[in-house]
Design a protein around this motif. Structure first.
Motif, short mmCIF file in Angstrom:
data_model
loop_
_atom_site.label_atom_id
_atom_site.label_comp_id
_atom_site.label_asym_id
_atom_site.label_seq_id
_atom_site.Cartn_x
_atom_site.Cartn_y
_atom_site.Cartn_z
N LYS A 34 0.81 -1.30 0.03
CA LYS A 34 0.14 0.15 -0.01
C LYS A 34 1.06 1.55 -0.06
O LYS A 34 1.97 1.29 0.61
N PRO A 35 0.52 2.43 -0.35
CA PRO A 35 1.20 3.68 -0.51
C PRO A 35 1.47 3.97 0.84
O PRO A 35 0.54 3.87 1.82
N LEU A 94 2.53 4.86 -4.77
CA LEU A 94 2.68 3.20 -4.67
C LEU A 94 3.63 2.62 -5.36
O LEU A 94 4.60 1.68 -5.11
N LEU A 120 1.14 6.81 2.24
CA LEU A 120 0.33 7.93 2.88
C LEU A 120 -0.94 8.02 1.99
O LEU A 120 -0.85 7.33 0.84
N ASN A 121 -1.86 8.27 2.56
CA ASN A 121 -3.06 8.34 1.94
C ASN A 121 -3.61 9.75 1.50
O ASN A 121 -2.63 10.72 1.68
N GLY A 122 -4.51 9.78 0.80
CA GLY A 122 -4.87 11.09 0.15
C GLY A 122 -5.03 12.32 1.06
O GLY A 122 -4.54 13.60 0.82
N GLU A 123 -5.66 11.88 2.32
CA GLU A 123 -5.78 13.08 3.32
C GLU A 123 -4.20 13.49 3.79
O GLU A 123 -3.92 14.63 3.87
N LYS A 135 7.29 6.39 5.99
CA LYS A 135 6.56 7.41 6.01
C LYS A 135 7.17 8.90 5.64
O LYS A 135 6.90 9.54 4.80
N LEU A 141 -0.53 9.69 -5.86
CA LEU A 141 -0.77 8.47 -4.60
C LEU A 141 -0.23 7.35 -5.71
O LEU A 141 0.00 6.42 -5.13
N ASP A 142 -0.66 7.37 -7.09
CA ASP A 142 -0.37 6.32 -7.72
C ASP A 142 1.27 6.23 -7.89
O ASP A 142 2.01 5.04 -7.79
#
Length: 131
Positions: free
Chosen positions: A74-75, A101, A77-80, A112, A97-98
């Motif tokens: 999983k990446p 990943l 970091l998320n979008g938030e 992170k 985000l892509d």
């Protein structure tokens, strides 16, 4: 017409579709990110069935790598979190985000903090932030 359970029917359809699209998997040294994007969306059972049918070789090894490792990546970091670093919602956020990943899959980022540093650099690059 066979009256198969839905999950089995989906596995058979996925297996047939995957078998018809194996060409790119035959290339030796396929980057993990490319492998991931080629195989995501197929059911694990279909991937396993095709891996068994293929025997040994680049295709089988790629399928096994995806099943055992890559599909769980999983990446970091998320979008938030990316928005919290200064990104705006929209297509640029999706590209970041892509790319996060892909960087994780390729081993270019591990933590992170690595991801945050990379996003900070990207935010200075108009290709990620422009619509």
């Amino acid at each position: 017409r066979l009256n198969l359970p839905r999950a089995l029917a989906q596995t058979l359809r996925d297996s047939q579709r995957l078998k018809a699209n194996l060409g790119p998997l035959e290339a030796p040294g396929l980057p993990p990110s490319r492998l991931y994007h080629l195989l995501q969306g197929y059911s694990p059972d279909a991937l396993q069935a095709v891996a068994l049918a293929e025997g040994r070789g680049h295709v089988s090894r790629g399928l096994e790598l995806f099943l055992k490792k890559l599909r769980y990546v999983k990446p970091p970091l998320n979008g938030e979190a990316v928005i919290g670093l200064g990104a705006s919602p929209g297509p640029g956020l999706g590209r970041m985000l892509d790319a996060l990943l892909d960087a994780r899959l390729e081993g270019r980022i591990r933590t992170k903090a690595d991801a945050e540093s990379l996003v900070s650099r990207w935010l200075k690059d108009a290709s990620y932030t422009s619509e």
